[in-house]
Design a protein around this motif. Structure first.
Motif, mmCIF file in Angstrom:
data_model
loop_
_atom_site.group_PDB
_atom_site.id
_atom_site.type_symbol
_atom_site.label_atom_id
_atom_site.label_comp_id
_atom_site.label_asym_id
_atom_site.label_seq_id
_atom_site.Cartn_x
_atom_site.Cartn_y
_atom_site.Cartn_z
ATOM 1 N N UNK A 150 8.795 -1.037 3.184
ATOM 2 C CA UNK A 150 8.794 -0.268 1.935
ATOM 3 C C UNK A 150 10.067 0.577 1.795
ATOM 4 N N UNK A 151 10.949 0.482 2.774
ATOM 5 C CA UNK A 151 12.201 1.255 2.780
ATOM 6 C C UNK A 151 11.957 2.762 2.900
ATOM 7 N N UNK A 177 -0.204 2.322 13.926
ATOM 8 C CA UNK A 177 -0.336 0.874 14.126
ATOM 9 C C UNK A 177 0.996 0.144 13.984
ATOM 10 N N UNK A 178 1.150 -0.913 14.769
ATOM 11 C CA UNK A 178 2.339 -1.763 14.647
ATOM 12 C C UNK A 178 2.461 -2.300 13.226
ATOM 13 N N UNK A 179 1.357 -2.827 12.694
ATOM 14 C CA UNK A 179 1.370 -3.403 11.340
ATOM 15 C C UNK A 179 1.722 -2.326 10.307
ATOM 16 N N UNK A 180 1.288 -1.100 10.566
ATOM 17 C CA UNK A 180 1.553 -0.001 9.642
ATOM 18 C C UNK A 180 3.010 0.420 9.646
ATOM 19 N N UNK A 181 3.592 0.525 10.836
ATOM 20 C CA UNK A 181 5.010 0.880 10.942
ATOM 21 C C UNK A 181 5.850 -0.191 10.249
ATOM 22 N N UNK A 182 5.494 -1.446 10.443
ATOM 23 C CA UNK A 182 6.214 -2.545 9.789
ATOM 24 C C UNK A 182 6.108 -2.434 8.261
ATOM 25 N N UNK A 183 4.937 -2.033 7.773
ATOM 26 C CA UNK A 183 4.740 -1.867 6.325
ATOM 27 C C UNK A 183 5.625 -0.748 5.780
ATOM 28 N N UNK A 184 5.721 0.355 6.523
ATOM 29 C CA UNK A 184 6.556 1.488 6.092
ATOM 30 C C UNK A 184 8.020 1.074 6.029
ATOM 31 N N UNK A 185 8.469 0.375 7.067
ATOM 32 C CA UNK A 185 9.877 -0.069 7.101
ATOM 33 C C UNK A 185 10.158 -1.052 5.959
ATOM 34 N N UNK A 225 0.826 -1.216 0.000
ATOM 35 C CA UNK A 225 0.000 0.000 0.000
ATOM 36 C C UNK A 225 0.864 1.272 0.000
ATOM 37 N N UNK A 226 1.979 1.240 0.749
ATOM 38 C CA UNK A 226 2.872 2.399 0.767
ATOM 39 C C UNK A 226 3.656 2.507 -0.536
ATOM 40 N N UNK A 227 4.086 1.367 -1.084
ATOM 41 C CA UNK A 227 4.828 1.383 -2.349
ATOM 42 C C UNK A 227 3.945 1.863 -3.494
ATOM 43 N N UNK A 228 2.677 1.462 -3.472
ATOM 44 C CA UNK A 228 1.744 1.912 -4.509
ATOM 45 C C UNK A 228 1.558 3.423 -4.436
ATOM 46 N N UNK A 229 1.443 3.944 -3.229
ATOM 47 C CA UNK A 229 1.299 5.401 -3.059
ATOM 48 C C UNK A 229 2.530 6.125 -3.612
ATOM 49 N N UNK A 230 3.730 5.635 -3.293
ATOM 50 C CA UNK A 230 4.966 6.273 -3.777
ATOM 51 C C UNK A 230 5.039 6.225 -5.303
ATOM 52 N N UNK A 231 4.642 5.094 -5.854
ATOM 53 C CA UNK A 231 4.649 4.937 -7.310
ATOM 54 C C UNK A 231 3.710 5.964 -7.954
ATOM 55 N N UNK A 232 2.523 6.086 -7.385
ATOM 56 C CA UNK A 232 1.549 7.030 -7.944
ATOM 57 C C UNK A 232 1.999 8.480 -7.785
ATOM 58 N N UNK A 233 2.789 8.726 -6.752
ATOM 59 C CA UNK A 233 3.317 10.085 -6.544
ATOM 60 C C UNK A 233 4.591 10.311 -7.362
ATOM 61 N N UNK A 234 5.101 9.235 -7.990
ATOM 62 C CA UNK A 234 6.336 9.273 -8.797
ATOM 63 C C UNK A 234 7.536 9.737 -7.978
ATOM 64 N N UNK A 237 12.732 8.483 -0.338
ATOM 65 C CA UNK A 237 12.522 9.925 -0.144
ATOM 66 C C UNK A 237 11.154 10.208 0.494
ATOM 67 N N UNK A 238 10.526 9.138 0.998
ATOM 68 C CA UNK A 238 9.199 9.282 1.604
ATOM 69 C C UNK A 238 9.233 9.071 3.116
ATOM 70 N N UNK A 239 8.353 9.787 3.779
ATOM 71 C CA UNK A 239 8.075 9.543 5.192
ATOM 72 C C UNK A 239 6.683 8.917 5.263
ATOM 73 N N UNK A 240 6.540 7.857 6.057
ATOM 74 C CA UNK A 240 5.225 7.269 6.297
ATOM 75 C C UNK A 240 4.834 7.541 7.738
ATOM 76 N N UNK A 241 3.552 7.833 7.958
ATOM 77 C CA UNK A 241 3.087 8.139 9.319
ATOM 78 C C UNK A 241 1.999 7.159 9.727
ATOM 79 N N UNK A 242 2.181 6.505 10.854
ATOM 80 C CA UNK A 242 1.303 5.407 11.286
ATOM 81 C C UNK A 242 1.065 5.389 12.794
#
Ligand code: BG6
Ligand code: MG
Length: 220
Positions: A182-183, A172-180, A151-160, A165-170
């Protein structure tokens, strides 16, 4: 260089995490299952059906219901949840969030939404903040749930923009893990212990200022 900030919705932009908790708790009690806030941490960021599975497993009822019955239970929870969000207004934005969205825009940082909720568009509309988002990725657009990075990678792709170079804000534990996974640089909002995987943690959104985000990101 910071190019984009990608936000989770429930519990970050507005306190709908509390509404999910209230609605699940009521359904669980009707099934004779009690759960507390500590267990609820495991439901945050998790899809509707997966949340139900976890609650049933907690109550030792994993095999009690057919798929159709489970769908009916999830539907019931969602009807309750929809009642709770129906009265939301722009006043329900969490402290500082509107200022933050404005500051990001002013500084030409792209803004994305990465929400596991099928109600994401309704909530964004009720809050009156649709115009701030350069992309919205919700549950309907991805195959894999958080903690999968999709979900985070798709957002970055759509933002080109590159994930690094992205910051993710979460919240949830599952959300923080998803951001990490996604690099991306992960900012956790909430409990230090629950969100310890995050690169930077703030207690509440009031501490989530544009300057704090930029400083944290560049310190890495
Ligand atoms: C996430 C919430 O954003 O969306 C979870 O953190 C919720 O608690 C999930 O279960 C799915 O939401 P919905 O609205 O599709 O049931
Ligand atoms: Mg959340």
């Amino acid at each position: 260089q910071l190019n984009a900030v990608i936000f989770d919705l429930d519990g970050v932009i507005t306190d709908t995490a509390e509404y999910h908790f209230i609605a699940w708790k009521q359904l669980a009690e009707q099934l004779g299952i009690t759960f507390d806030r500590a267990f609820n941490e495991q439901l945050k960021g998790v899809s509707r059906m997966e949340s139900l599975e976890r609650i049933l497993a907690l109550g030792g009822q994993a095999d009690r219901y057919t798929t159709a019955e489970k769908e009916a239970l999830a539907h019931k929870k969602n009807e309750h949840y929809k009642q709770l969000i129906a009265r939301m207004t722009p006043n329900d934005l969490l402290p500082g969030m509107l200022d933050l969205l404005r500051e990001l825009k002013r500084n030409h940082i792209k803004i994305g939404l990465a929400s596991a909720s099928k109600n994401a568009f309704t909530v964004i509309e009720r809050l009156g903040i649709r115009e701030y988002f350069d992309t919205i990725v919700d549950a309907a657009k991805v195959q894999n749930s958080k903690p999968h990075p999709e979900i985070f990678l798709t957002a970055a792709e759509q933002l080109r923009v590159a994930p690094s170079t992205c910051v993710g804000v979460e919240d949830a534990q599952a959300g923080v893990a998803a951001i990490k996974a996604a690099n991306m640089f992960a900012i956790g909002v909430g409990d230090k212990e629950a969100l310890k995987e995050a690169d930077y943690i703030v207690k509440t959104t009031a501490d989530l200022t544009y300057d704090a985000i930029v400083h944290a990101f560049h310190r890495e």
